[in-house]
Design a protein around this motif. Structure first.
Motif, mmCIF file in Angstrom:
data_model
loop_
_atom_site.group_PDB
_atom_site.id
_atom_site.type_symbol
_atom_site.label_atom_id
_atom_site.label_comp_id
_atom_site.label_asym_id
_atom_site.label_seq_id
_atom_site.Cartn_x
_atom_site.Cartn_y
_atom_site.Cartn_z
ATOM 1 N N LYS A 260 0.828 -1.212 0.000
ATOM 2 C CA LYS A 260 0.000 0.000 0.000
ATOM 3 C C LYS A 260 0.862 1.261 0.000
ATOM 4 O O LYS A 260 0.552 2.237 -0.699
ATOM 5 N N LYS A 261 1.956 1.257 0.768
ATOM 6 C CA LYS A 261 2.867 2.403 0.765
ATOM 7 C C LYS A 261 3.476 2.612 -0.616
ATOM 8 O O LYS A 261 3.650 3.746 -1.076
ATOM 9 N N ASN B 50 0.865 4.129 -2.794
ATOM 10 C CA ASN B 50 0.666 5.521 -2.395
ATOM 11 C C ASN B 50 1.782 6.411 -2.908
ATOM 12 O O ASN B 50 1.558 7.561 -3.295
ATOM 13 N N ARG B 51 2.981 5.861 -2.923
ATOM 14 C CA ARG B 51 4.120 6.629 -3.417
ATOM 15 C C ARG B 51 4.003 6.879 -4.919
ATOM 16 O O ARG B 51 4.420 7.931 -5.427
ATOM 17 N N GLY C 266 -0.317 8.331 -5.349
ATOM 18 C CA GLY C 266 -0.826 9.307 -4.400
ATOM 19 C C GLY C 266 -1.966 8.777 -3.544
ATOM 20 O O GLY C 266 -1.930 7.644 -3.057
ATOM 21 N N ASP C 267 -2.988 9.582 -3.372
ATOM 22 C CA ASP C 267 -4.080 9.264 -2.454
ATOM 23 C C ASP C 267 -4.890 8.044 -2.885
ATOM 24 O O ASP C 267 -5.573 7.437 -2.058
ATOM 25 N N ARG C 268 -4.840 7.675 -4.153
ATOM 26 C CA ARG C 268 -5.608 6.526 -4.646
ATOM 27 C C ARG C 268 -4.793 5.230 -4.585
ATOM 28 O O ARG C 268 -5.154 4.231 -5.202
ATOM 29 N N GLY C 269 -3.710 5.251 -3.820
ATOM 30 C CA GLY C 269 -2.855 4.067 -3.730
ATOM 31 C C GLY C 269 -3.588 2.858 -3.174
ATOM 32 O O GLY C 269 -3.452 1.744 -3.693
ATOM 33 N N ALA C 270 -4.384 3.068 -2.104
ATOM 34 C CA ALA C 270 -5.118 1.957 -1.500
ATOM 35 C C ALA C 270 -6.118 1.360 -2.493
ATOM 36 O O ALA C 270 -6.296 0.133 -2.554
#
Length: 282
Positions: free
Chosen positions: A195-196, A199-200, A203-207
């Motif tokens: 997930k990290k 996210n990297r 961005g915010d839609r990583g999950a």
């Protein structure tokens, strides 16, 4: 004044050279790391697919065993290894025994090719050719082997390459299953790392992307397993109707070959040859 201007002109060039050297060194290190990891990429990839696909079943077993993650992962690993190893060992033992018996018969001049059925002549297009070759082999096998030596050599090389590919595929899947069990034990920390990573990247839609990737892998793996089950089930039913000995074993071996993406041909083709040898055409 002139020295100051000269130093200021050289600084950007020196910085660019330093950056180029560092990037070049980093690129070389990346290439070396890729060369080292390349043989293990497929193994790690399949281990991840196995872990993601069986994660719901792993959670179910974990709850049944009192939240014992290692016990649940060990049981899943042993089940998968048994499904893979048992038919592989039996098939290998049968293959070695068959080759040894064939070699003994040939060495003792006791190997005899039975004459073909006259109904083979009625086959369209290839009937006469197959009948003539088969009859010649039953009368003088050595002459036929000499006449068809190039074709037999190509067939033998194909068969050996297929066996080698099968062996390598089974070994890779064996290691992948063990790694998949380890990944299941550390699934929480690996999921957080994934997930990290997303996210990297996004961005915010990583999950959201992480969950989509997880669902996609699970659905694709189910599709692969579903097709493998259908193929092996149909093959097993045909083996049963045709009266093939140990039909269940050959169907299970076909399932293993389908899962490792080799296909059931290595099981079905020898069975077809066996049936044409010992049974009437229909």
């Amino acid at each position: 004044m002139s020295n100051t201007k000269l130093n200021s002109n050289k600084d950007p060039v020196r910085v660019a050279v330093d950056i180029t050297i560092k990037l070049g060194a980093l690129f070389v290190i990346i290439i070396w790391c890729f060369q080292i990891l390349r043989p293990f990429i497929n193994i790690i990839f399949w281990a991840m697919v196995i872990a993601v696909s069986l994660f719901p079943f792993y959670l179910f077993l974990t709850k049944k065993f009192g939240n014992s993650k290692k016990l649940a992962a060990t049981l899943i690993t042993l089940l998968l290894l048994s499904v893979l190893l048992v038919p592989s060992v039996i098939f290998t033992d049968s293959l070695v025994a068959g080759i040894s018996a064939f070699a003994e018969d040939v060495g003792a001049d006791s190997f005899v090719v039975p004459p073909p059925d006259k109904e083979i002549k009625e086959w369209p297009v290839i009937g006469n050719t197959v009948y003539g070759t088969w009859m010649a082999a039953s009368e003088n096998l050595e002459k036929v082997v000499v006449n068809y030596a190039p074709q037999l050599k190509k067939l033998g090389n194909w068969f050996l390459n297929a066996l080698m590919g099968t062996g390598v595929g089974i070994l890779q899947l064996l290691v992948s299953i063990i790694l998949g069990g380890i990944f299941l034990v550390y699934s929480e920390s690996m999921g957080a790392t994934g997930k990290k990573f997303f996210n990297r990247i996004v961005g915010d839609r990583g999950a959201e992307f992480f969950q989509t990737s997880e669902i996609t892998i699970r659905n694709v793996s189910k599709g692969v397993l579903g097709v493998a089950l259908i193929q092996s089930l149909l093959a097993g039913l045909v083996f049963l109707f045709a009266g093939v000995p140990y039909a269940g074993l050959w169907a299970l071996l076909a399932l293993v070959f389908c899962i490792i993406q080799i296909g059931p041909g290595l099981v079905i083709i020898p069975v077809i040859i066996y049936l044409f040898t010992v049974a009437p055409t229909w």
